[in-house]
Design a protein around this motif. Structure first.
Motif, PDB file in Angstrom:
ATOM      1  N   MET A   1      33.464  -8.194  26.153  1.00 17.37           N
ATOM      2  CA  MET A   1      34.419  -7.671  27.129  1.00 17.37           C
ATOM      3  C   MET A   1      35.720  -7.307  26.424  1.00 17.37           C
ATOM      4  N   ASP A   2      36.220  -6.110  26.702  1.00 12.80           N
ATOM      5  CA  ASP A   2      37.488  -5.671  26.135  1.00 12.80           C
ATOM      6  C   ASP A   2      38.581  -5.793  27.195  1.00 12.80           C
ATOM      7  N   VAL A   3      39.694  -6.406  26.831  1.00 13.11           N
ATOM      8  CA  VAL A   3      40.775  -6.669  27.782  1.00 13.11           C
ATOM      9  C   VAL A   3      42.107  -6.208  27.213  1.00 13.11           C
ATOM     10  N   ALA A   4      42.932  -5.619  28.081  1.00 12.67           N
ATOM     11  CA  ALA A   4      44.286  -5.239  27.695  1.00 12.67           C
ATOM     12  C   ALA A   4      45.264  -5.892  28.666  1.00 12.67           C
ATOM     13  N   VAL A   5      46.404  -6.308  28.149  1.00  5.89           N
ATOM     14  CA  VAL A   5      47.465  -6.897  28.968  1.00  5.89           C
ATOM     15  C   VAL A   5      48.692  -5.996  28.889  1.00  5.89           C
ATOM     16  N   LEU A   6      49.211  -5.593  30.053  1.00 11.20           N
ATOM     17  CA  LEU A   6      50.448  -4.817  30.119  1.00 11.20           C
ATOM     18  C   LEU A   6      51.470  -5.646  30.871  1.00 11.20           C
ATOM     19  N   GLU A   7      52.358  -6.274  30.129  1.00  9.86           N
ATOM     20  CA  GLU A   7      53.322  -7.211  30.718  1.00  9.86           C
ATOM     21  C   GLU A   7      54.665  -7.070  30.009  1.00  9.86           C
ATOM     22  N   PRO A   8      55.705  -6.622  30.733  1.00  7.95           N
ATOM     23  CA  PRO A   8      57.013  -6.428  30.098  1.00  7.95           C
ATOM     24  C   PRO A   8      57.720  -7.720  29.704  1.00  7.95           C
ATOM     25  N   LEU A   9      57.397  -8.832  30.376  1.00  8.05           N
ATOM     26  CA  LEU A   9      58.038 -10.108  30.061  1.00  8.05           C
ATOM     27  C   LEU A   9      57.339 -10.766  28.873  1.00  8.05           C
ATOM     28  N   GLU A  10      58.079 -10.943  27.782  1.00 15.51           N
ATOM     29  CA  GLU A  10      57.468 -11.433  26.543  1.00 15.51           C
ATOM     30  C   GLU A  10      56.865 -12.826  26.695  1.00 15.51           C
ATOM     31  N   VAL A  11      57.549 -13.715  27.404  1.00 16.62           N
ATOM     32  CA  VAL A  11      57.052 -15.082  27.545  1.00 16.62           C
ATOM     33  C   VAL A  11      55.694 -15.093  28.235  1.00 16.62           C
ATOM     34  N   LEU A  12      55.581 -14.332  29.334  1.00 15.48           N
ATOM     35  CA  LEU A  12      54.313 -14.282  30.070  1.00 15.48           C
ATOM     36  C   LEU A  12      53.250 -13.563  29.256  1.00 15.48           C
ATOM     37  N   ARG A  13      53.644 -12.493  28.582  1.00 13.03           N
ATOM     38  CA  ARG A  13      52.681 -11.735  27.779  1.00 13.03           C
ATOM     39  C   ARG A  13      52.094 -12.600  26.667  1.00 13.03           C
ATOM     40  N   CYS A  14      52.945 -13.351  25.985  1.00  7.46           N
ATOM     41  CA  CYS A  14      52.477 -14.219  24.895  1.00  7.46           C
ATOM     42  C   CYS A  14      51.613 -15.359  25.426  1.00  7.46           C
ATOM     43  N   GLY A  15      51.988 -15.887  26.597  1.00  2.67           N
ATOM     44  CA  GLY A  15      51.193 -16.955  27.191  1.00  2.67           C
ATOM     45  C   GLY A  15      49.803 -16.476  27.565  1.00  2.67           C
ATOM     46  N   LEU A  16      49.737 -15.277  28.147  1.00  9.46           N
ATOM     47  CA  LEU A  16      48.440 -14.704  28.504  1.00  9.46           C
ATOM     48  C   LEU A  16      47.593 -14.467  27.259  1.00  9.46           C
ATOM     49  N   ASN A  50      38.311   1.888  25.547  1.00 12.97           N
ATOM     50  CA  ASN A  50      38.647   1.820  26.966  1.00 12.97           C
ATOM     51  C   ASN A  50      38.416   0.397  27.447  1.00 12.97           C
ATOM     52  N   PRO A  51      39.461  -0.355  27.748  1.00 11.22           N
ATOM     53  CA  PRO A  51      39.305  -1.754  28.159  1.00 11.22           C
ATOM     54  C   PRO A  51      38.458  -1.889  29.421  1.00 11.22           C
ATOM     55  N   ASP A  52      37.658  -2.931  29.473  1.00 10.40           N
ATOM     56  CA  ASP A  52      36.906  -3.228  30.692  1.00 10.40           C
ATOM     57  C   ASP A  52      37.857  -3.671  31.792  1.00 10.40           C
ATOM     58  N   VAL A  53      38.868  -4.467  31.414  1.00 12.08           N
ATOM     59  CA  VAL A  53      39.850  -4.975  32.371  1.00 12.08           C
ATOM     60  C   VAL A  53      41.250  -4.800  31.795  1.00 12.08           C
ATOM     61  N   ILE A  54      42.168  -4.339  32.641  1.00 16.72           N
ATOM     62  CA  ILE A  54      43.571  -4.244  32.253  1.00 16.72           C
ATOM     63  C   ILE A  54      44.382  -5.133  33.191  1.00 16.72           C
ATOM     64  N   ILE A  55      45.088  -6.100  32.618  1.00 21.24           N
ATOM     65  CA  ILE A  55      45.898  -7.032  33.402  1.00 21.24           C
ATOM     66  C   ILE A  55      47.317  -6.492  33.487  1.00 21.24           C
ATOM     67  N   VAL A  56      47.798  -6.293  34.709  1.00 22.49           N
ATOM     68  CA  VAL A  56      49.150  -5.772  34.909  1.00 22.49           C
ATOM     69  C   VAL A  56      49.949  -6.742  35.768  1.00 22.49           C
ATOM     70  N   SER A  57      51.251  -6.636  35.672  1.00 19.34           N
ATOM     71  CA  SER A  57      52.135  -7.510  36.434  1.00 19.34           C
ATOM     72  C   SER A  57      52.747  -6.774  37.601  1.00 19.34           C
TER      73      SER A  57
END
Length: 211
Positions: A1-16, A50-57
Motif C-alpha cells: 500500500m502506498d500512502v501520502a500525508v499532506l499536513e501543514p502542521l509539522e508536529v502532526l505530520r511527523c507524528g503521523l 499514485n498513492p492508494d491513500v492520501i491523508i489530509v487535514s
C-alpha cells in the motif's frame, strides 16, 4: 500500500509519519506540507507514483482536497478531524473524503484500521460523526430544504449501517440478507439522493446540515 500525508502542521505530520512507518503493509510513504510538494515527488518518479491513500487535514487550505481529487483521482482520501462541532463538520463536508478519523483518536492501530477499511471500500467514520449523522437520519431531517425522499423501513436500516461505515458484506450480515440484496438496497438509497458514492452521501448530509 502506498500512502501520502499532506499536513501543514509539522508536529502532526511527523507524528503521523512515525506511526505509519510502523505498519508493515505500507510499501511507500511520502509526507509533505502541500499538494505541490507531493507533485514534485510524483514527477520525480516519472509521474508513475499514485498513492492508494492520501491523508489530509481539515486544518489545511480549503482547496487541498479538490487539488488532490484532480491530481490523483484514483487515490482515496482519509481526512483528519480536529473537532466534532458543527462548524468543523461543515468544513469536512466540503472535501467529500472517503473516510474520516479524529486526531485525538489516532494511534498506530486506528490508523491501520482506517487504511484497511478504505482499501476494502468501506467508509471509516469516527463515533462522534457517526452518532451525529445517525441522530439526523432518525429525525427524518436529511434534506430540510427540499422534499424528503421516501425510504422503506429496510432502506432506513441500510442508511443507519451506511453511516456507520459498513461494507455491503457487513450490511448483509447485520440484516441477515444476501450481499446481492445489500448492494441493491445501497444503490437504491444512493440513487434516491443522487449520490454517486457512500462518501458523497455522508458529505451531502453534512453539507445540507451546515446550510
Amino acid at each position: 500500500m502506498d500512502v501520502a500525508v499532506l499536513e501543514p502542521l509539522e508536529v502532526l505530520r511527523c507524528g503521523l509519519e512515525t506511526m505509519l512507518r510502523r505498519l508493515d503493509r505500507i510499501s511507500n510513504l511520502e509526507c509533505h506540507r502541500s499538494v505541490a510538494e507531493l507533485l514534485v515527488t510524483s514527477e520525480a518518479r516519472s509521474g508513475e507514483w499514485n498513492p492508494d491513500v492520501i491523508i489530509v487535514s481539515c486544518c489545511a487550505p480549503d482547496d487541498i482536497a479538490d487539488n488532490v481529487r484532480t491530481t490523483f483521482p484514483a487515490s482515496r482520501i482519509l481526512e483528519l478531524l480536529v473537532r466534532s462541532d458543527r462548524e468543523h463538520l461543515a468544513m469536512a463536508a466540503r472535501t467529500h473524503a472517503d473516510g474520516y478519523l479524529m486526531v485525538n483518536d489516532i494511534t498506530v492501530a486506528t490508523l491501520d484500521g482506517a487504511l484497511l477499511a478504505l482499501m476494502r471500500g468501506e467508509l471509516p467514520i469516527p463515533l462522534p460523526v457517526a452518532s451525529y449523522l445517525l441522530d439526523r437520519a432518525r429525525s427524518n431531517q436529511m434534506a430540510p430544504s427540499r422534499p424528503q425522499p421516501y425510504f422503506s423501513p429496510r432502506e432506513r436500516d441500510v442508511i443507519s449501517l451506511l453511516l456507520e461505515g459498513l461494507s455491503n458484506q457487513q450490511i448483509a450480515s447485520k440484516l441477515s440478507i444476501s450481499v446481492h440484496s445489500a448492494k441493491r438496497h445501497v444503490s437504491a438509497v444512493l440513487n434516491k439522493v443522487n449520490s454517486p458514492s457512500r462518501a458523497h452521501f455522508v458529505a451531502q448530509m453534512l453539507r445540507e446540515e451546515a446550510l
